[in-house]
Design a protein around this motif. Structure first.
Motif, PDB file in Angstrom:
ATOM      1  N   TYR A 259       0.840  -1.209   0.000  1.00 38.77           N
ATOM      2  CA  TYR A 259       0.000   0.000   0.000  1.00 38.77           C
ATOM      3  C   TYR A 259       0.870   1.254   0.000  1.00 38.77           C
ATOM      4  O   TYR A 259       0.592   2.215  -0.699  1.00 38.77           O
TER       5      TYR A 259
ATOM      6  N   THR B 215      -7.812   2.139  -1.773  1.00 39.76           N
ATOM      7  CA  THR B 215      -6.985   2.027  -0.573  1.00 39.76           C
ATOM      8  C   THR B 215      -5.909   3.113  -0.566  1.00 39.76           C
ATOM      9  O   THR B 215      -5.640   3.720   0.463  1.00 39.76           O
TER      10      THR B 215
ATOM     11  N   VAL C  95      -5.057   5.852   2.291  1.00 39.89           N
ATOM     12  CA  VAL C  95      -3.719   5.977   2.876  1.00 39.89           C
ATOM     13  C   VAL C  95      -3.227   7.413   2.774  1.00 39.89           C
ATOM     14  O   VAL C  95      -2.714   7.983   3.742  1.00 39.89           O
TER      15      VAL C  95
ATOM     16  N   ILE D  25      -2.656   1.075   7.583  1.00 35.80           N
ATOM     17  CA  ILE D  25      -3.855   0.483   6.971  1.00 35.80           C
ATOM     18  C   ILE D  25      -3.681  -1.030   6.843  1.00 35.80           C
ATOM     19  O   ILE D  25      -4.597  -1.800   7.126  1.00 35.80           O
TER      20      ILE D  25
ATOM     21  N   GLU E 291      -6.118  -3.597   8.685  1.00 36.46           N
ATOM     22  CA  GLU E 291      -6.868  -4.560   7.896  1.00 36.46           C
ATOM     23  C   GLU E 291      -6.656  -5.972   8.427  1.00 36.46           C
ATOM     24  O   GLU E 291      -7.589  -6.741   8.610  1.00 36.46           O
TER      25      GLU E 291
ATOM     26  N   TYR F 115     -11.403   0.085   8.414  1.00 39.52           N
ATOM     27  CA  TYR F 115     -10.481   1.157   8.066  1.00 39.52           C
ATOM     28  C   TYR F 115     -11.158   2.342   7.415  1.00 39.52           C
ATOM     29  O   TYR F 115     -10.653   3.457   7.498  1.00 39.52           O
TER      30      TYR F 115
ATOM     31  N   PHE G 114     -10.870   6.128   8.634  1.00 37.40           N
ATOM     32  CA  PHE G 114     -10.692   7.151   7.616  1.00 37.40           C
ATOM     33  C   PHE G 114     -11.646   8.331   7.852  1.00 37.40           C
ATOM     34  O   PHE G 114     -11.251   9.504   7.856  1.00 37.40           O
TER      35      PHE G 114
END
Lengths: 294, 420
Positions: free
Chosen positions: A18, A224, A228, A247, A251, A267, A271
């Motif tokens: 990520y 994603t 991030v 993240i 997860e 997540y 966020f």
């Protein structure tokens, strides 16, 4: 306890991937103030490139980095010239339309050229595991993680210590002032965008041994990456790197200890909380969402 | 540079319009000069993440169309498909609406994915249009008492039930007593996976098996390590798994990485049936079972006409069939042609009546099982009550039908090999 550490390690490895994808996105946003919704599609293209190099020329995905990265850099330059440059001063909504449009074009082009099949490469090391004490770490994920760190460090060095890097940062801080100081802003934009796409070039090649490529693979990672980037503070490179790891860990942990079908929900809730209480992101300075790269 | 771009865009726009108009005009002209075409709507996911299997499902219907046209078509007219692309449920509703109200379709064939079928068939029912399902297996599709909906393939619940029955049958092969056998169920959490998973769970309880873990996850995920760690902690003998292709590949790659071993693994269709799965994980695929639509190697004595289908597929598409999805759609569409022939017109009412009279015994179709639809008052209205899934096993990266015996093309091999 061992189980917990195993979960943690799996999460960090996932987070490394990520991070790598998000660094490119945050770089483009930080410098150009453009939300690149086609970011995931550049990843898809990089993965296809790596796949075809493997399939047709038998080039190992890791070796293919030396071809994929320049190719994505070039593609970044071309996209910047044709699509991004004309809208660089347009209102944000228009820029969003343009990049979303670009992502649709790439997706459907891929569907047309390569069909909807799931393409995978088979390498000897792809399911190899490394034993870290009682914990198991997948070899290709470990490689991806390590390279994510190297690439991030490389970027920090580049931005801090080279002329181009300093010029890029100055634009992020104040576009007009940078222009007055004689920095070729449009050339720097081109470099920034191309570097951003080159970054997913690395990610694409590293992902190929672990994952599979299909025309809409970009959306899986694109969303994603946006989470991030916002979590880490928009335009903040350290934030993107740490945000990616965070993240990944969230997860992984929520998947095991809450429920796998709820891990995305977890997540996204985090966020939303970040957006509500610290809109500049966890690692961004107050107001960074306005100013950009620090 | 800019000028060239502008020209390009203008050119692209003009050509799009030109093509749009000419095809529209052409359609109209065709209607006048060649009225002998029977138009049937086909609704599948041709793009998006479900496109791979959607296309495969469609190809079966396409071959059925070609076969019928070669034999003279319907009522002496050639059959023509009007294609609709439905990557998601919203698109399925819009496209079903377009097929019915704009294209004037009276019969629609669909749709591989259960979620798409569920949404699109609602539109068809409302408009009194026949919806002929040849792919989607989720139970709720045929539990709404719809009059114009028919499904030729087995239901999702029968997949879950068959998987558990099979698990019980192989208990001696893996050296445990059925009542001591530990079963874990893992499924993706869309309608398809949930239906199969819940029914497997219910059947396991009925059969008195020990269900040690049940995990659901989103098929859109890009990491399944948490799912696998959960299963590893439960340490089952048999795993019953339901997933699409992306998550199937991911699951088995990560299962190896995290050293998760079960004595027998039983997939239930979709991802487990695909060549892409074998290509992705290589020899690791061997010995995994798959409860599914009849596969391409089903004993031809049992599945009559299966060899002709395979030949036609290769001739038409230049590659062998990817999975049984095309086969079931082929068999399903052939039944539709017979029903329509008997109905004598495009009138949905007549087609519906003819469909309810269908009674094909087992061993007469290319899929083996026969066909008889449940009446509109039954709780599974429109469902082919003679349909059931078979069990195949991956051997040398090929699916071989192994259970039940009359359909089998090979022997059951157990247990799974441990990871080296």
């Amino acid at each position: 306890m061992i189980e917990f550490f195993q979960v943690l390690v799996s999460g960090i490895m996932l987070g490394g991937i990520y991070s790598l994808i998000s660094i490119g996105l945050t770089l483009i946003f930080g410098i150009m103030r453009i939300l690149n919704f086609a970011h995931g599609e550049y990843l898809m293209i990089a993965m296809y490139l790596s796949f075809w190099l493997f399939k047709l020329l038998n080039i190992d995905p890791y070796v293919s980095i030396i071809i994929v990265v320049p190719a994505l850099f070039l593609l970044g330059i071309i996209s910047q010239k044709l699509v991004i440059k004309p809208i660089i001063n347009a209102p944000p909504t228009m820029q969003i339309f343009a990049t979303v449009g670009l992502s649709l074009v790439f997706q459907n082009l891929a569907l047309f050229l390569w069909k909807a099949d799931y393409r995978t490469v088979k390498t000897s090391y792809q399911t190899a595991t490394i034993h870290l004490g009682p914990m198991l770490v997948s070899f290709p994920r470990m490689v991806a993680f390590l390279i994510a760190i190297i690439v991030s460090l490389g970027f920090f060095y580049f931005l801090k210590n080279t002329y181009t890097g300093k010029a890029l940062r100055s634009i992020a801080q104040n576009r007009e002032a940078a222009m007055l100081m004689g920095i070729d802003v449009s050339k720097m934009y081109m470099i920034a965008f191309a570097l951003g796409t080159a970054c997913v070039g690395v990610a694409g090649a590293l992902l190929m041994p672990v994952y599979y490529v299909f025309p809409t693979v970009g959306t899986y990672f694109g969303v994603t990456a946006f989470v991030v980037v916002v979590l880490g503070g928009m335009g903040n490179m350290t934030g993107a790197f740490l945000g990616g790891l965070l993240i990944g860990v969230i997860e992984s942990i929520s998947g095991v200890y809450i429920d796998p079908s709820l891990k995305e929900a977890v997540y996204f809730i985090i966020f939303i909380l970040v957006l509500l209480f610290k809109p500049s992101g966890l690692f961004g300075l107050r107001g960074a969402e306005e100013v950009g790269l620090k | 540079m800019k000028k060239i771009l502008v020209y390009l865009v203008v050119f692209a726009l003009i050509s799009t319009f030109a093509v749009g108009c000419s095809s529209g005009g052409g359609g109209g002209a065709e209607k006048e000069s060649k009225p002998e075409v029977v138009k049937i709507g086909v609704l599948f996911p041709f793009s998006g993440s479900m496109a791979a299997l959607g296309e495969e499902n469609f190809r079966g219907a396409e071959i059925a169309r070609l076969v019928r046209n070669k034999q003279g078509g319907l009522w002496g007219k050639q059959i023509e498909f009007v294609k609709a692309d439905a990557p998601d449920a919203t698109a399925a509703v819009a496209e079903a609406d377009r097929l019915i109200n704009k294209e004037g379709m009276k019969v629609i064939i669909g749709s591989y994915s259960s979620s798409l079928s569920y949404a699109a068939s609602e539109v068809a029912e409302r408009n009194g249009v026949i919806y002929w399902e040849v792919g989607g297996i989720s139970d709720p599709i045929t539990s709404r008492g719809y009059k114009y909906l028919f499904r030729t393939v087995p239901t999702g619940s029968s997949f879950g039930i068959q998987a558990v029955k099979f698990a019980k049958a192989i208990a001696p092969d893996i050296g445990v007593k059925p009542e001591e056998m530990k079963i874990a169920i893992v499924h993706e959490d869309s309608m398809y996976g949930t239906t199969v998973g819940e029914n497997a769970k219910a059947e396991a309880e009925r059969q008195g098996l020990d269900l040690v873990e049940m995990v659901a996850y989103s098929a859109k995920t890009n990491d399944l390590s948490s799912v696998i760690l959960k299963l590893k902690a439960a340490n089952p003998d048999v795993l019953i798994a339901t997933s699409y292709i992306t998550d199937t590949i991911l699951f088995w790659r990560q299962a190896r990485e995290l050293n998760f071993y079960v004595k027998a693994a039983i997939g239930t269709g979709a991802g487990y049936a695909m060549r892409d799965f074998a290509e992705a994980v290589g020899d690791d695929v061997n010995r995994i079972f798959n409860v599914d639509f009849p596969q391409l190697d089903t004993n031809p004595e049992f599945a009559k006409g299966i060899d002709e289908f395979k030949k036609l597929y290769e001739e038409t598409f230049g590659e062998p069939p990817k999975s049984g999805h095309s086969l079931v759609a082929y068999a399903g569409a052939l039944i539709l042609w017979d029903v329509m022939e008997k109905a004598g017109s495009m009138d949905p009412e007549a087609i519906r009546k003819a469909a309810l009279e269908v009674d094909i015994p087992d061993g007469e179709t290319a899929v083996g099982f026969g066909c008889k639809f449940a009446g509109p008052d039954a709780e599974n209205a429109g469902q082919n009550i003679k349909a059931y899934p078979l069990v195949a096993q991956w051997k040398n990266q090929k699916l071989v039908t192994v259970w039940p015996e009359e359909a089998a093309a090979g022997e059951i091999e157990l247990p799974m090999k441990p990871w080296e």
